[in-house]
Design a protein around this motif. Sequence first.
Motif, PDB file in Angstrom:
ATOM      1  N   CYS A  44      12.841  -2.153   2.859  1.00  0.00           N
ATOM      2  CA  CYS A  44      12.532  -0.908   3.548  1.00  0.00           C
ATOM      3  C   CYS A  44      12.862   0.249   2.619  1.00  0.00           C
ATOM      4  CB  CYS A  44      13.299  -0.798   4.867  1.00  0.00           C
ATOM      5  SG  CYS A  44      15.090  -0.760   4.683  1.00  0.00           S
ATOM      6  N   TYR A  45      12.275   1.422   2.905  1.00  0.00           N
ATOM      7  CA  TYR A  45      12.495   2.622   2.089  1.00  0.00           C
ATOM      8  C   TYR A  45      13.143   3.709   2.936  1.00  0.00           C
ATOM      9  CZ  TYR A  45       9.314   0.753  -1.526  1.00  0.00           C
ATOM     10  OH  TYR A  45       8.726  -0.003  -2.502  1.00  0.00           O
ATOM     11  N   THR A  46      14.027   4.454   2.334  1.00  0.00           N
ATOM     12  CA  THR A  46      14.676   5.558   3.060  1.00  0.00           C
ATOM     13  C   THR A  46      13.925   6.877   2.922  1.00  0.00           C
ATOM     14  OG1 THR A  46      16.136   6.006   1.173  1.00  0.00           O
ATOM     15  CG2 THR A  46      16.967   4.505   2.865  1.00  0.00           C
ATOM     16  N   SER A  47      13.017   6.985   1.955  1.00  0.00           N
ATOM     17  CA  SER A  47      12.275   8.233   1.762  1.00  0.00           C
ATOM     18  C   SER A  47      11.057   8.281   2.674  1.00  0.00           C
ATOM     19  CB  SER A  47      11.828   8.362   0.304  1.00  0.00           C
ATOM     20  OG  SER A  47      10.928   9.442   0.156  1.00  0.00           O
ATOM     21  N   ASN A  48      11.068   9.199   3.641  1.00  0.00           N
ATOM     22  CA  ASN A  48       9.916   9.348   4.527  1.00  0.00           C
ATOM     23  C   ASN A  48       8.695   9.855   3.768  1.00  0.00           C
ATOM     24  OD1 ASN A  48      11.328   8.528   6.846  1.00  0.00           O
ATOM     25  ND2 ASN A  48      12.137  10.593   7.168  1.00  0.00           N
ATOM     26  N   PHE A  49       8.936  10.700   2.758  1.00  0.00           N
ATOM     27  CA  PHE A  49       7.837  11.237   1.955  1.00  0.00           C
ATOM     28  C   PHE A  49       7.085  10.115   1.242  1.00  0.00           C
ATOM     29  CE2 PHE A  49       6.355  12.629  -2.253  1.00  0.00           C
ATOM     30  CZ  PHE A  49       5.418  13.588  -1.883  1.00  0.00           C
ATOM     31  N   ILE A  50       7.812   9.214   0.620  1.00  0.00           N
ATOM     32  CA  ILE A  50       7.171   8.114  -0.103  1.00  0.00           C
ATOM     33  C   ILE A  50       6.510   7.147   0.866  1.00  0.00           C
ATOM     34  CG2 ILE A  50       7.649   6.066  -1.509  1.00  0.00           C
ATOM     35  CD1 ILE A  50       9.619   7.745  -3.090  1.00  0.00           C
ATOM     36  N   ARG A  51       7.142   6.898   1.995  1.00  0.00           N
ATOM     37  CA  ARG A  51       6.548   5.999   2.979  1.00  0.00           C
ATOM     38  C   ARG A  51       5.218   6.548   3.495  1.00  0.00           C
ATOM     39  NH1 ARG A  51       9.200   6.189   7.283  1.00  0.00           N
ATOM     40  NH2 ARG A  51       8.199   4.352   8.187  1.00  0.00           N
ATOM     41  N   LYS A  52       5.153   7.861   3.736  1.00  0.00           N
ATOM     42  CA  LYS A  52       3.904   8.471   4.208  1.00  0.00           C
ATOM     43  C   LYS A  52       2.825   8.422   3.118  1.00  0.00           C
ATOM     44  CE  LYS A  52       6.021  11.577   7.599  1.00  0.00           C
ATOM     45  NZ  LYS A  52       6.349  12.977   7.961  1.00  0.00           N
ATOM     46  N   ARG A  53       3.239   8.651   1.882  1.00  0.00           N
ATOM     47  CA  ARG A  53       2.277   8.581   0.783  1.00  0.00           C
ATOM     48  C   ARG A  53       1.704   7.171   0.659  1.00  0.00           C
ATOM     49  NH1 ARG A  53       3.895  10.484  -5.213  1.00  0.00           N
ATOM     50  NH2 ARG A  53       3.573  12.544  -4.262  1.00  0.00           N
ATOM     51  N   LEU A  54       2.561   6.167   0.765  1.00  0.00           N
ATOM     52  CA  LEU A  54       2.101   4.783   0.671  1.00  0.00           C
ATOM     53  C   LEU A  54       1.232   4.405   1.867  1.00  0.00           C
ATOM     54  CD1 LEU A  54       5.335   3.043  -0.665  1.00  0.00           C
ATOM     55  CD2 LEU A  54       3.198   3.409  -1.895  1.00  0.00           C
ATOM     56  N   GLN A  55       1.580   4.938   3.036  1.00  0.00           N
ATOM     57  CA  GLN A  55       0.782   4.655   4.222  1.00  0.00           C
ATOM     58  C   GLN A  55      -0.652   5.146   4.019  1.00  0.00           C
ATOM     59  OE1 GLN A  55       2.372   6.353   7.810  1.00  0.00           O
ATOM     60  NE2 GLN A  55       0.941   5.262   9.142  1.00  0.00           N
ATOM     61  N   GLY A  56      -0.805   6.285   3.319  1.00  0.00           N
ATOM     62  CA  GLY A  56      -2.134   6.796   3.019  1.00  0.00           C
ATOM     63  C   GLY A  56      -2.905   5.895   2.078  1.00  0.00           C
ATOM     64  N   GLN A  57      -2.173   5.034   1.353  1.00  0.00           N
ATOM     65  CA  GLN A  57      -2.798   4.078   0.437  1.00  0.00           C
ATOM     66  C   GLN A  57      -2.958   2.702   1.086  1.00  0.00           C
ATOM     67  OE1 GLN A  57      -0.280   4.054  -3.053  1.00  0.00           O
ATOM     68  NE2 GLN A  57      -0.369   6.278  -3.297  1.00  0.00           N
ATOM     69  N   GLY A  58      -2.597   2.617   2.360  1.00  0.00           N
ATOM     70  CA  GLY A  58      -2.707   1.349   3.067  1.00  0.00           C
ATOM     71  C   GLY A  58      -1.518   0.425   2.888  1.00  0.00           C
ATOM     72  N   VAL A  59      -0.419   0.942   2.334  1.00  0.00           N
ATOM     73  CA  VAL A  59       0.796   0.148   2.126  1.00  0.00           C
ATOM     74  C   VAL A  59       1.820   0.562   3.174  1.00  0.00           C
ATOM     75  CG1 VAL A  59       2.641  -0.470   0.528  1.00  0.00           C
ATOM     76  CG2 VAL A  59       0.338  -0.007  -0.348  1.00  0.00           C
ATOM     77  N   LEU A  60       2.191  -0.353   4.053  1.00  0.00           N
ATOM     78  CA  LEU A  60       3.099  -0.048   5.148  1.00  0.00           C
ATOM     79  C   LEU A  60       4.490  -0.613   4.859  1.00  0.00           C
ATOM     80  CD1 LEU A  60       0.745  -0.804   8.197  1.00  0.00           C
ATOM     81  CD2 LEU A  60       1.153   1.375   7.023  1.00  0.00           C
ATOM     82  N   ILE A  61       5.449   0.261   4.652  1.00  0.00           N
ATOM     83  CA  ILE A  61       6.832  -0.139   4.417  1.00  0.00           C
ATOM     84  C   ILE A  61       7.704   0.593   5.432  1.00  0.00           C
ATOM     85  CG2 ILE A  61       8.751  -0.145   2.774  1.00  0.00           C
ATOM     86  CD1 ILE A  61       6.728  -0.313   0.535  1.00  0.00           C
ATOM     87  N   PRO A  62       8.486  -0.133   6.201  1.00  0.00           N
ATOM     88  CA  PRO A  62       9.256   0.510   7.272  1.00  0.00           C
ATOM     89  C   PRO A  62      10.457   1.296   6.754  1.00  0.00           C
ATOM     90  CG  PRO A  62       9.846  -1.805   7.138  1.00  0.00           C
ATOM     91  CD  PRO A  62       8.713  -1.599   6.167  1.00  0.00           C
TER      92      PRO A  62
END
Length: 268
Positions: A44-62
Amino acid sequence: MSVFKQALVFTSFGVSDVRARQASLDASAKLLAERFPAWDVFQCYTSNFIRKRLQGQGVLIPSLPELLKSLASQGYSRVLIQPSHLTPGEEFDGKIVAAAQEAEGWFSAGLMVSRPVFDAAEDYKAVLSAILPEFSLEKGEQLVFLGHGSPHHHNPVYERFQQVVDEHRLPVHIGVLEPSDTPNLSMVISRLKQRGAQQIMLAPLLLAGGSHVTRDMAGEAESSWKSQLMAAGFAVRTRLQGLGEYPSFRELYVSKAQKALALSGWSK
């Protein structure tokens, strides 16, 4: 008959660059899975910014809270959180320890947070032993490490690491990127000039080689550390690999998890 389920959660700030993520974070999680076969390993990742960026690329990390809720709902009885964070700074306290405290009581056999890489006094020498063999300095060349630093208050880890380096009389200098923390670049340049340095190898004291490395450290802009060191009169070559790309450094996470399990009384 119920099945006892235990999860090892490898928790990172996160990195959006695919190559850096695979070479450092994913490689570290894979090693933990190999060394702890009785545990299911999650990331899991603690950075919400990076998680949102990855979500835009189709990569889902909680996030850590999301993952802990999911593990509880899946019936996991025991959880060990192993942070990838280098220091027990703001991110560790605010995002990992806080989430673990919120989830306390969700797991019948317990929830435990292991420690960051730089924690106890012996860790500094262990890090040196793990990473220095990866660097081959030319004659007269000195090594400058770029760490992150803490944005709102001083993180003493980097100064302590420098003290250990100096005790071993190594041509190594440590600075941090955050402008509000120290030792900053101007302090590093002063050290280099005092020691008569002319040639520099510049490398990240960061887990993953993301934008801090390619832009802030080694970029061509005048504001990068590389450009500022060159402007100060030094010949500079760069090493772009993050610490997590070195197998010897990834072993430190195994050691941290083993130590946490030993302290908890939980079996490996």
